[in-house]
Motif scaffolding. Structure first.
Motif, PDB file in Angstrom:
ATOM      1  N   TYR A   1       0.846  -1.196   0.000  1.00 11.61           N
ATOM      2  CA  TYR A   1       0.000   0.000   0.000  1.00 11.61           C
ATOM      3  C   TYR A   1       0.881   1.246   0.000  1.00 11.61           C
ATOM      4  CZ  TYR A   1      -3.400   3.415   1.820  1.00 11.61           C
ATOM      5  OH  TYR A   1      -4.190   4.519   2.013  1.00 11.61           O
ATOM      6  N   ASN A   2       0.811   2.011  -1.090  1.00  8.00           N
ATOM      7  CA  ASN A   2       1.607   3.223  -1.262  1.00  8.00           C
ATOM      8  C   ASN A   2       0.859   4.413  -0.667  1.00  8.00           C
ATOM      9  OD1 ASN A   2       2.849   5.605  -2.376  1.00  8.00           O
ATOM     10  ND2 ASN A   2       3.835   4.304  -3.888  1.00  8.00           N
ATOM     11  N   LEU A   3       1.381   4.973   0.407  1.00  5.33           N
ATOM     12  CA  LEU A   3       0.722   6.084   1.091  1.00  5.33           C
ATOM     13  C   LEU A   3       0.888   7.410   0.359  1.00  5.33           C
ATOM     14  CD1 LEU A   3       1.706   5.319   4.799  1.00  5.33           C
ATOM     15  CD2 LEU A   3      -0.446   4.800   3.650  1.00  5.33           C
ATOM     16  N   PHE A   4       1.833   7.469  -0.579  1.00  4.61           N
ATOM     17  CA  PHE A   4       2.044   8.698  -1.343  1.00  4.61           C
ATOM     18  C   PHE A   4       1.000   8.821  -2.448  1.00  4.61           C
ATOM     19  CE2 PHE A   4       3.921  11.084  -4.854  1.00  4.61           C
ATOM     20  CZ  PHE A   4       4.305  12.250  -4.211  1.00  4.61           C
ATOM     21  N   SER A   5       0.831   7.757  -3.241  1.00  3.94           N
ATOM     22  CA  SER A   5      -0.086   7.779  -4.381  1.00  3.94           C
ATOM     23  C   SER A   5      -1.451   7.184  -4.061  1.00  3.94           C
ATOM     24  CB  SER A   5       0.536   7.009  -5.552  1.00  3.94           C
ATOM     25  OG  SER A   5       0.703   5.643  -5.204  1.00  3.94           O
ATOM     26  N   GLN A   6      -1.621   6.626  -2.845  1.00  3.26           N
ATOM     27  CA  GLN A   6      -2.832   5.899  -2.467  1.00  3.26           C
ATOM     28  C   GLN A   6      -3.082   4.730  -3.412  1.00  3.26           C
ATOM     29  OE1 GLN A   6      -4.864   6.630   0.427  1.00  3.26           O
ATOM     30  NE2 GLN A   6      -2.942   7.691   0.817  1.00  3.26           N
ATOM     31  N   GLU A   7      -2.002   4.142  -3.897  1.00  2.54           N
ATOM     32  CA  GLU A   7      -2.078   3.021  -4.839  1.00  2.54           C
ATOM     33  C   GLU A   7      -1.927   1.708  -4.080  1.00  2.54           C
ATOM     34  OE1 GLU A   7      -0.031   1.925  -9.114  1.00  2.54           O
ATOM     35  OE2 GLU A   7       1.183   2.874  -7.574  1.00  2.54           O
ATOM     36  N   VAL A   8      -2.764   0.740  -4.433  1.00  2.00           N
ATOM     37  CA  VAL A   8      -2.686  -0.597  -3.833  1.00  2.00           C
ATOM     38  C   VAL A   8      -2.141  -1.546  -4.894  1.00  2.00           C
ATOM     39  CG1 VAL A   8      -3.953  -2.465  -2.714  1.00  2.00           C
ATOM     40  CG2 VAL A   8      -4.639  -0.092  -2.332  1.00  2.00           C
ATOM     41  N   LEU A   9      -0.979  -2.155  -4.599  1.00  2.00           N
ATOM     42  CA  LEU A   9      -0.362  -3.108  -5.514  1.00  2.00           C
ATOM     43  C   LEU A   9      -0.685  -4.512  -5.049  1.00  2.00           C
ATOM     44  CD1 LEU A   9       3.130  -1.395  -5.909  1.00  2.00           C
ATOM     45  CD2 LEU A   9       1.158  -1.240  -7.450  1.00  2.00           C
ATOM     46  N   CYS A  10      -1.044  -5.365  -5.992  1.00  2.00           N
ATOM     47  CA  CYS A  10      -1.483  -6.723  -5.668  1.00  2.00           C
ATOM     48  C   CYS A  10      -0.676  -7.718  -6.477  1.00  2.00           C
ATOM     49  CB  CYS A  10      -2.974  -6.866  -5.967  1.00  2.00           C
ATOM     50  SG  CYS A  10      -3.635  -8.528  -5.741  1.00  2.00           S
ATOM     51  N   GLN A  11      -0.141  -8.731  -5.819  1.00  2.00           N
ATOM     52  CA  GLN A  11       0.605  -9.802  -6.463  1.00  2.00           C
ATOM     53  C   GLN A  11      -0.070 -11.119  -6.101  1.00  2.00           C
ATOM     54  OE1 GLN A  11       4.731 -10.162  -5.291  1.00  2.00           O
ATOM     55  NE2 GLN A  11       5.334 -10.746  -7.356  1.00  2.00           N
ATOM     56  N   LEU A  12      -0.739 -11.720  -7.091  1.00  2.00           N
ATOM     57  CA  LEU A  12      -1.531 -12.920  -6.832  1.00  2.00           C
ATOM     58  C   LEU A  12      -0.680 -14.168  -6.665  1.00  2.00           C
ATOM     59  CD1 LEU A  12      -4.504 -12.248  -9.260  1.00  2.00           C
ATOM     60  CD2 LEU A  12      -4.550 -12.137  -6.775  1.00  2.00           C
ATOM     61  N   GLY A  13       0.586 -14.074  -7.011  1.00  2.00           N
ATOM     62  CA  GLY A  13       1.477 -15.216  -6.811  1.00  2.00           C
ATOM     63  C   GLY A  13       1.928 -15.826  -8.121  1.00  2.00           C
ATOM     64  N   GLY A  14       2.917 -16.718  -8.012  1.00  2.00           N
ATOM     65  CA  GLY A  14       3.446 -17.371  -9.202  1.00  2.00           C
ATOM     66  C   GLY A  14       4.139 -16.379 -10.111  1.00  2.00           C
ATOM     67  N   ASP A  15       3.956 -16.572 -11.402  1.00  2.00           N
ATOM     68  CA  ASP A  15       4.569 -15.679 -12.387  1.00  2.00           C
ATOM     69  C   ASP A  15       3.626 -14.572 -12.846  1.00  2.00           C
ATOM     70  OD1 ASP A  15       6.895 -17.191 -12.326  1.00  2.00           O
ATOM     71  OD2 ASP A  15       6.146 -18.585 -13.846  1.00  2.00           O
ATOM     72  N   LEU A  16       2.483 -14.446 -12.150  1.00  2.00           N
ATOM     73  CA  LEU A  16       1.531 -13.419 -12.547  1.00  2.00           C
ATOM     74  C   LEU A  16       2.104 -12.032 -12.275  1.00  2.00           C
ATOM     75  CD1 LEU A  16      -1.779 -14.992 -11.180  1.00  2.00           C
ATOM     76  CD2 LEU A  16      -0.989 -14.912 -13.547  1.00  2.00           C
ATOM     77  N   PRO A  17       1.825 -11.064 -13.133  1.00  2.00           N
ATOM     78  CA  PRO A  17       2.410  -9.722 -12.956  1.00  2.00           C
ATOM     79  C   PRO A  17       1.795  -8.990 -11.773  1.00  2.00           C
ATOM     80  CG  PRO A  17       0.813  -9.713 -14.747  1.00  2.00           C
ATOM     81  CD  PRO A  17       0.977 -11.151 -14.334  1.00  2.00           C
ATOM     82  N   ILE A  18       2.528  -7.985 -11.275  1.00  2.00           N
ATOM     83  CA  ILE A  18       2.022  -7.116 -10.223  1.00  2.00           C
ATOM     84  C   ILE A  18       0.958  -6.197 -10.824  1.00  2.00           C
ATOM     85  CG2 ILE A  18       2.631  -5.267  -8.629  1.00  2.00           C
ATOM     86  CD1 ILE A  18       5.439  -6.473  -8.506  1.00  2.00           C
ATOM     87  N   ARG A  19      -0.168  -6.087 -10.136  1.00  2.00           N
ATOM     88  CA  ARG A  19      -1.271  -5.261 -10.635  1.00  2.00           C
ATOM     89  C   ARG A  19      -1.533  -4.100  -9.682  1.00  2.00           C
ATOM     90  NH1 ARG A  19      -6.444  -8.680 -11.193  1.00  2.00           N
ATOM     91  NH2 ARG A  19      -7.204  -6.648 -11.924  1.00  2.00           N
ATOM     92  N   SER A  20      -1.808  -2.953 -10.263  1.00  2.00           N
ATOM     93  CA  SER A  20      -2.280  -1.822  -9.472  1.00  2.00           C
ATOM     94  C   SER A  20      -3.804  -1.887  -9.469  1.00  2.00           C
ATOM     95  CB  SER A  20      -1.813  -0.504 -10.090  1.00  2.00           C
ATOM     96  OG  SER A  20      -2.382   0.584  -9.399  1.00  2.00           O
ATOM     97  N   VAL A  21      -4.406  -1.995  -8.282  1.00  2.00           N
ATOM     98  CA  VAL A  21      -5.851  -2.175  -8.180  1.00  2.00           C
ATOM     99  C   VAL A  21      -6.446  -1.020  -7.372  1.00  2.00           C
ATOM    100  CG1 VAL A  21      -5.783  -4.684  -8.402  1.00  2.00           C
ATOM    101  CG2 VAL A  21      -5.560  -3.647  -6.139  1.00  2.00           C
ATOM    102  N   THR A  22      -7.749  -0.864  -7.506  1.00  2.00           N
ATOM    103  CA  THR A  22      -8.476   0.146  -6.736  1.00  2.00           C
ATOM    104  C   THR A  22      -9.611  -0.562  -6.008  1.00  2.00           C
ATOM    105  OG1 THR A  22      -7.989   1.746  -8.488  1.00  2.00           O
ATOM    106  CG2 THR A  22      -9.601   2.412  -6.843  1.00  2.00           C
ATOM    107  N   PRO A  23      -9.284  -1.287  -4.953  1.00  2.00           N
ATOM    108  CA  PRO A  23     -10.322  -2.076  -4.277  1.00  2.00           C
ATOM    109  C   PRO A  23     -11.293  -1.209  -3.488  1.00  2.00           C
ATOM    110  CG  PRO A  23      -8.269  -2.195  -3.052  1.00  2.00           C
ATOM    111  CD  PRO A  23      -7.974  -1.427  -4.316  1.00  2.00           C
TER     112      PRO A  23
END
Length: 379
Positions: A86-108
Motif C-alpha cells: 500500500y503506497n501512502l504517497f499515491s494511495q495506490e494498492v499493488l497486488c501480487q496474486l502469486g506465481g509468475d503473474l504480474p504485479i497489478r495496481s488495483v483500486t479495491p
C-alpha cells in the motif's frame, strides 16, 4: 529480505531540474527503513551526473513492503487473497496474486493488511476526484475515520547512526481524521472541540455540556461520537412511539395521497417535512426540510395531511422530521416500482427526531416506462 523496485520523480534543489531514477526500499545495518534512488541529474543538454540519493523512510505503509492481505474489488464481490503493498504517497494498492503473474495496481473497495481494514472513499478537490483509503477507529452507526498520506520532505537531515552519510530527505506521514455519519460522505475534522461539534451538528448542546477542553485527543473524539450514538438511539426510541401511534398513522393513511399532477407527469420523490408538538399536544410549525419540488404538489400533500392532526398526546412533545416516499409502479408489472434515492443531510434535520418513513405508492397503467425522480431546490 523483501524489497520492491519502483519508479518515481525527484525535484532537486539545484538549477538542473528533474532527476528520474529507480528506487529500492530496504533496511540499513541500523534497522532503519530507507529508500535509495539511482538518479540522473541533467546538468546540461550535453552532460549528466549520476548520483545516488537516500531518504529516510518510504512511501509504503509497511516493511517488508509485501504483506499477505485480502482485497474486495467492490461491495458485492468476493474477497481475494494476495500479497499487498500500500503506497501512502499515491494511495495506490499493488497486488501480487502469486506465481509468475504480474504485479497489478488495483483500486479495491476494501482491503485488509496486517489486520487493519481499509475502505475506499472518494473525495472532490476543485472538481477533481481522488481516491482515499480510511480505517475506522470505532464501531457503531457513526464512525471516526483516519487516513494516512506520505509526502517527501526534501530537506537534508543528519543520519543519527552514520553522520558521514546524511539523508537527502525523509518521508513524513500525515494523519487526517474524519467523522462519518451513517453512510454519508466522511467529513474531515481537526482534533478540536469546535470542529467535532460542527461535524456532529444535532445534539450539539447536549454534547457540549461536559466538554470544556479546546483540543481533543483521538480517544476523546471517539468517546464523544459514542455519546452521540447513544443520543441518536434515544431519539429513535422516542420517535417509534409517534410513528406507531394509531391516530397519527390513521391520518397519514386516510389523508395523504399521491398528487394528481405528479402521477400524471410520471414523477416520484422523497420529501421531508418538519413539525413540532407542544406541551398541549398541538401540531405547529409544519414546514418543508427538503428541496421544494415546485408544481408537483408533494409538499402540499404532506402539509395538508399533517394539518388534519390538530392535536395529539402531550407525551409526544418535541421537534420531528417526517420522511415521505412517493413511489411509482406500473400495472400489471407491479414489481416494477420506482423508488426515490435522494435524502437530506443530518445538518438539515438538526436536532429533530427522525420518524419512520411513510410510503405512498401510485399504481398506473402505461404503455412505456418514462418515470423520473424529482429533487428540487432549497429556497
Amino acid at each position: 529480505m523483501m524489497k520492491l523496485l519502483f519508479i518515481f520523480s525527484i525535484v532537486l534543489a539545484s538549477r538542473a531540474g528533474i532527476a528520474l531514477g529507480q528506487c529500492t526500499v530496504t533496511k540499513d545495518a541500523y534497522g532503519q527503513v530507507i529508500t535509495s534512488c539511482q538518479a540522473i541529474n541533467y546538468v546540461s543538454e550535453s552532460s549528466s551526473l549520476n548520483k545516488q540519493f537516500t531518504f529516510l523512510g518510504s512511501e509504503f505503509s509497511s516493511f517488508p513492503l509485501w504483506q499477505e492481505g485480502r482485497i474486495r474489488l467492490d461491495n458485492s464481490g468476493q474477497e481475494l487473497t494476495c500479497l499487498l503493498a500500500y503506497n501512502l504517497f499515491s494511495q495506490e494498492v499493488l497486488c501480487q496474486l502469486g506465481g509468475d503473474l504480474p504485479i497489478r495496481s488495483v483500486t479495491p473497495d476494501w482491503f485488509m493488511v496486517n489486520g487493519v481494514e481499509y475502505t475506499r472513499q472518494m473525495t472532490n478537490v476543485l472538481g477533481l476526484k481522488y481516491k482515499l483509503y480510511t480505517t475506522a477507529l470505532n464501531s457503531g452507526q457513526n464512525k471516526v475515520l483516519k487516513s494516512a498520506k506520505a509526502r517527501l520532505i526534501k530537506t537534508p537531515i543528519r543520519n543519527g547512526y552514520d553522520k558521514d552519510h546524511p539523508f537527502a530527505g525523509y518521508y513524513q506521514v500525515d494523519q487526517q481524521y474524519y467523522i462519518q455519519k451513517g453512510s454519508a460522505i466522511p467529513q474531515p475534522i481537526t482534533l478540536t472541540r469546535h470542529s467535532v461539534l460542527s461535524a456532529l451538528g444535532d445534539h450539539r448542546a447536549k454534547l457540549k455540556t461536559n466538554l470544556s477542553k479546546t483540543s481533543l485527543t483521538v480517544d476523546e473524539v471517539i468517546k464523544l461520537v459514542s455519546h452521540y450514538d447513544s443520543l441518536r438511539v434515544i431519539a429513535q426510541l422516542n420517535s417509534t412511539s409517534l410513528s406507531t401511534d394509531p391516530a397519527f398513522n390513521e391520518v397519514l393513511e386516510s389523508d395523504l395521497t399521491y398528487p394528481v399532477q405528479a402521477w400524471k407527469a410520471q414523477v416520484y420523490s422523497r420529501i421531508y417535512v418538519g413539525f413540532e408538538i407542544t406541551d398541549a399536544g398541538q401540531v405547529i410549525n409544519i414546514g418543508l426540510l427538503s428541496p421544494e419540488n415546485v408544481g408537483f404538489g408533494f409538499k402540499e400533500a404532506v402539509e395538508e395531511a399533517l394539518s388534519k392532526l390538530s392535536t395529539t398526546k402531550s407525551a409526544y412533545k418535541g421537534r420531528y422530521a417526517l420522511p415521505v416516499a412517493f413511489t411509482y409502479s406500473y400495472h400489471p408489472a407491479k414489481e416494477l416500482t420506482f423508488l426515490p434515492v435522494n435524502t437530506v443531510s443530518d445538518e438539515r434535520l438538526g436536532d429533530r427526531i427522525l420518524l419512520n418513513e411513510f410510503v405512498v405508492n401510485q399504481v398506473v397503467q402505461r404503455d412505456r416506462v418514462s418515470s423520473r425522480e424529482v429533487w428540487g431546490y432549497y429556497k
